[in-house]
Write a protein that holds these residues in place. Structure first.
Motif, short mmCIF file in Angstrom:
data_model
loop_
_atom_site.label_atom_id
_atom_site.label_comp_id
_atom_site.label_asym_id
_atom_site.label_seq_id
_atom_site.Cartn_x
_atom_site.Cartn_y
_atom_site.Cartn_z
N ALA A 331 -65.68 -4.42 5.66
CA ALA A 331 -66.36 -4.99 4.50
C ALA A 331 -67.71 -5.54 4.93
CB ALA A 331 -65.52 -6.11 3.88
N VAL A 332 -68.68 -5.49 4.02
CA VAL A 332 -70.00 -6.07 4.24
C VAL A 332 -70.36 -6.92 3.04
CG1 VAL A 332 -72.45 -5.63 4.64
CG2 VAL A 332 -70.74 -4.09 5.63
N ARG A 333 -70.67 -8.18 3.29
CA ARG A 333 -71.20 -9.05 2.24
C ARG A 333 -72.63 -9.39 2.60
NH1 ARG A 333 -68.83 -14.97 0.92
NH2 ARG A 333 -70.36 -15.56 2.51
N TRP A 334 -73.55 -8.81 1.88
CA TRP A 334 -74.99 -8.99 2.10
C TRP A 334 -75.57 -9.53 0.79
CZ3 TRP A 334 -78.63 -4.38 3.81
CH2 TRP A 334 -79.92 -4.86 4.04
N PRO A 335 -75.68 -10.83 0.65
CA PRO A 335 -76.10 -11.41 -0.62
C PRO A 335 -77.42 -10.82 -1.13
CG PRO A 335 -75.29 -13.12 0.83
CD PRO A 335 -75.36 -11.87 1.65
N GLY A 336 -77.41 -10.43 -2.38
CA GLY A 336 -78.58 -9.83 -2.99
C GLY A 336 -78.68 -8.34 -2.81
N VAL A 337 -77.83 -7.76 -1.97
CA VAL A 337 -77.89 -6.32 -1.71
C VAL A 337 -76.56 -5.65 -2.05
CG1 VAL A 337 -78.26 -4.52 0.03
CG2 VAL A 337 -79.67 -6.60 0.05
N THR A 338 -75.47 -6.06 -1.42
CA THR A 338 -74.17 -5.46 -1.75
C THR A 338 -73.67 -6.00 -3.08
OG1 THR A 338 -73.04 -7.14 -0.40
CG2 THR A 338 -73.49 -5.00 0.63
N GLN A 339 -73.10 -5.12 -3.88
CA GLN A 339 -72.56 -5.50 -5.18
C GLN A 339 -71.15 -6.05 -4.99
OE1 GLN A 339 -74.10 -5.39 -8.17
NE2 GLN A 339 -72.29 -6.28 -9.13
N PRO A 340 -70.91 -7.30 -5.41
CA PRO A 340 -69.55 -7.84 -5.28
C PRO A 340 -68.52 -6.96 -5.98
CG PRO A 340 -71.10 -9.59 -5.81
CD PRO A 340 -71.86 -8.30 -5.94
N GLY A 341 -67.42 -6.74 -5.29
CA GLY A 341 -66.35 -5.93 -5.85
C GLY A 341 -66.56 -4.44 -5.76
N SER A 342 -67.61 -4.00 -5.07
CA SER A 342 -67.89 -2.56 -4.99
C SER A 342 -67.11 -1.91 -3.86
CB SER A 342 -69.39 -2.32 -4.78
OG SER A 342 -69.85 -2.93 -3.59
N THR A 343 -66.83 -0.64 -4.03
CA THR A 343 -66.20 0.17 -3.00
C THR A 343 -67.13 1.34 -2.69
OG1 THR A 343 -63.96 -0.42 -3.67
CG2 THR A 343 -64.21 1.58 -2.37
N ILE A 344 -67.52 1.47 -1.44
CA ILE A 344 -68.41 2.54 -1.00
C ILE A 344 -67.58 3.53 -0.21
CG2 ILE A 344 -70.43 3.11 0.40
CD1 ILE A 344 -71.47 0.27 -0.18
N THR A 345 -67.40 4.72 -0.74
CA THR A 345 -66.49 5.70 -0.13
C THR A 345 -67.18 6.61 0.88
OG1 THR A 345 -66.83 7.22 -1.99
CG2 THR A 345 -64.97 5.68 -2.13
N THR A 346 -68.47 6.45 1.08
CA THR A 346 -69.20 7.25 2.06
C THR A 346 -68.56 7.11 3.44
OG1 THR A 346 -71.25 6.90 0.84
CG2 THR A 346 -71.45 7.56 3.14
N ASN A 347 -68.48 8.21 4.18
CA ASN A 347 -68.00 8.17 5.56
C ASN A 347 -69.07 7.55 6.46
OD1 ASN A 347 -65.67 9.45 4.79
ND2 ASN A 347 -66.18 11.43 5.68
N ILE A 348 -68.70 6.49 7.17
CA ILE A 348 -69.63 5.87 8.10
C ILE A 348 -68.95 5.69 9.45
CG2 ILE A 348 -70.71 4.65 6.17
CD1 ILE A 348 -69.63 2.05 7.47
N SER A 349 -69.74 5.33 10.45
CA SER A 349 -69.25 5.23 11.82
C SER A 349 -69.70 3.92 12.44
CB SER A 349 -69.79 6.41 12.64
OG SER A 349 -69.64 6.20 14.03
N HIS A 350 -68.97 3.47 13.44
CA HIS A 350 -69.42 2.31 14.21
C HIS A 350 -70.78 2.55 14.85
CE1 HIS A 350 -66.26 -0.40 13.58
NE2 HIS A 350 -65.41 -0.04 14.53
N LEU A 351 -71.17 3.78 15.03
CA LEU A 351 -72.49 4.09 15.56
C LEU A 351 -73.59 3.59 14.62
CD1 LEU A 351 -71.73 7.78 16.56
CD2 LEU A 351 -72.11 5.92 18.19
N ASP A 352 -73.26 3.40 13.35
CA ASP A 352 -74.26 3.06 12.34
C ASP A 352 -74.65 1.59 12.35
OD1 ASP A 352 -74.15 5.72 11.45
OD2 ASP A 352 -72.56 5.28 10.01
N TRP A 353 -73.86 0.73 13.01
CA TRP A 353 -74.18 -0.70 12.96
C TRP A 353 -75.48 -1.01 13.69
CZ3 TRP A 353 -71.97 -2.42 9.07
CH2 TRP A 353 -70.64 -2.16 8.76
N PHE A 354 -75.77 -0.32 14.76
CA PHE A 354 -76.98 -0.59 15.53
C PHE A 354 -78.23 -0.46 14.65
CE2 PHE A 354 -78.83 -0.33 20.02
CZ PHE A 354 -80.16 -0.35 19.63
#
Length: 475
Positions: A331-354
């Motif tokens: 989960a990511v809570r980024w105030p003003g950017v992420t929509q509360p209660g949203s589900t993002i089904t895109t495939n992502i990787s731990h490589l993406d955090w950098f």
């Protein structure tokens, strides 16, 4: 990849060159061995009792299709830190200090922790490191101003010995509680003229799971567990149920402490300017497909049902690249950017955090080091019309309990797994018809064209990172 603006306010703030103190703080929480099904908001069956995590997941974006590049501790953590695959940094399996005392994350590699530190963040890591025991691999040589925790992998769930101020010290109490105490202390004692990065690496729910607090054990003491694969031939039902109760109680301890930490952010009026990320280093199995543990899995079958040992796979072992091992609750809570209660089904990787966190912090990535991941900013902002590759490449060369060279290519429809050391173990799963990966269809003649296509892409991914296993591939 197409580029999209996050929001007018974000772009204006960046363009105006905001002061460092106005940039968002970052709290990055990572558990150890937490399954994708071990949270209450999981869309499938779960016995998890995680009210605080559920609240966090609903207050931001839930990313149910988050994958680790390698489903075991050390290479997963190395990939997350550097945006490079484990084979690129020389960490292929969990670092075993008995046979690899000098192995670790080399100091010439740049981590995103260093990038945030160089961008003016006050940085601290609390908990598990597992990226090398010698001093040259110490967290304070990898971008952190502050460290309390454990340099190695396995340690006790209570009364732990932790390194604090450069010295080992015995603490009394539950490890999860103690780590959170120090995370709260970090928030209280931090410099007030800098944004901060707090990395909290929980030890739980890594085995051993008990003891836990009575309040964390109570929901599971008499739980009647529903097995994920109750008809798996030879499944040891009683052991699965016992382990499940203990495992979920350990998760409940994490949940309670996440609630404590989130409450502290609220109390200190930090929540509105703090990006909070919760994830795990890799997934976990508990009776799924007849196994428990992670990518270096163990059969959880009655003795007379155990497959025979082979030259490289001892009896009782089941190395795997199942989704239950590769997926992590995120989960990511980024105030003003992420929509509360949203589900993002895109495939992502731990490589993406950098690249994502360097972008959020207004930092710079190293010019001399490849970044394999992708900036998730547009994804987190809810952009859907992205030219985003949904295929996931993963690798795991097991070195300790077994000997394998597993490589997988996962598309939204198919997953091909090659074991280049033990080709008789190759697997193909039709994820649309069989999301639980119960039936290996690699021998079906009708799938041969699909296998050839997936194999070509798998080899291409390996070539792109100069995977050393390529030497075993016959062209």
């Amino acid at each position: 990849m197409k580029h999209f603006l996050l929001s007018a306010l974000t772009v204006v703030a960046w363009a105006a060159g905001v002061h460092a103190v106005e940039r968002p703080n970052v709290v990055f929480m990572m558990t150890d061995d937490q399954a994708p099904w071990a949270i209450g908001v999981h869309a499938g069956p779960t016995h998890a009792d995680t009210p605080h995590l559920d609240e966090l997941f609903r207050s931001g974006a839930y990313l149910p299709n988050t994958f680790t590049p390698t489903p075991v501790c050390s290479p997963s953590r190395a990939s997350l830190a550097t945006s490079l695959y484990g084979s690129e940094v020389g960490i292929h399996d969990w670092i075993n200090p008995r046979v690899e005392p000098d192995l670790g994350l080399e100091p010439n590699l740049t981590t995103w922790y260093e990038c945030l530190h160089d961008a003016g963040y006050y940085t601290g890591i609390i908990g598990k490191w597992h990226l090398g025991l010698p001093d040259k691999f110490h967290p304070t040589h990898n971008g952190f101003d502050y460290f309390i925790g454990h340099r190695g992998g396995g340690w006790s769930p209570n009364n732990p010995t932790l390194e604090k101020d450069g010295q080992d010290k015995k603490f009394q109490g539950l490890t999860t509680d103690i780590l959170t105490d120090h995370a709260i202390g970090f928030l209280e004692d931090r410099p007030r003229d800098q944004p901060f990065l707090l990395v909290l690496h929980f030890r739980a729910p890594h085995a051993a799971w008990l003891p836990v607090a009575p309040e964390d054990w109570a929901p599971f003491e008499n739980l009647e567990v529903d097995l994920p694969d109750p008809n798996y031939p030879g499944i040891d039902t009683m052991t699965v149920k016992k382990k499940t109760r203990e495992y979920l109680a350990s998760v409940r301890g994490v949940d309670r402490n996440v609630g404590r930490l989130m409450g502290k952010l609220d109390d200190m009026n930090l929540s509105d300017n703090t990006v909070v990320i919760f994830t795990s280093d890799h997934g976990y199995n508990m009776g799924h497909n007849g196994i428990w543990h992670k990518g270096n899995g163990h059969w959880i079958l009655m003795p007379d049902a155990l497959p025979a040992a082979t030259e490289n796979i001892p009896q009782g072992q089941r190395p795997n690249m199942y989704d239950t091992s590769l997926k992590v609750p995120t989960a990511v809570r980024w105030p003003g950017v992420t929509q509360p209660g949203s589900t993002i089904t895109t495939n992502i990787s731990h490589l993406d955090w950098f690249p994502t966190l360097v972008s959020i912090a207004g930092g710079s990535s190293p010019a001399s080091q490849p970044v394999r991941g992708r900036d998730l900013s547009q994804v987190l902002a809810g952009q859907t019309e992205l030219d985003w590759d949904e295929n996931i490449f993963s690798q795991y060369s097991t070195l300790h309990q077994s000997r394998t060279h597993m490589r997988s290519l996962r598309t939204p429809h198919w997953k091909l797994i090659r074991d280049f050391l033990n080709p008789e173990r190759d697997e193909l799963y039709d994820l649309q018809a069989d999301p639980g990966e119960h039936t290996n269809v690699i021998a079906d003649e009708k799938n041969q064209a699909t296998i050839e296509r997936l194999h070509r892409e798998l080899i291409s991914r390996m070539q792109a990172i100069q995977d050393p296993v390529l030497e075993m591939v016959e062209h």
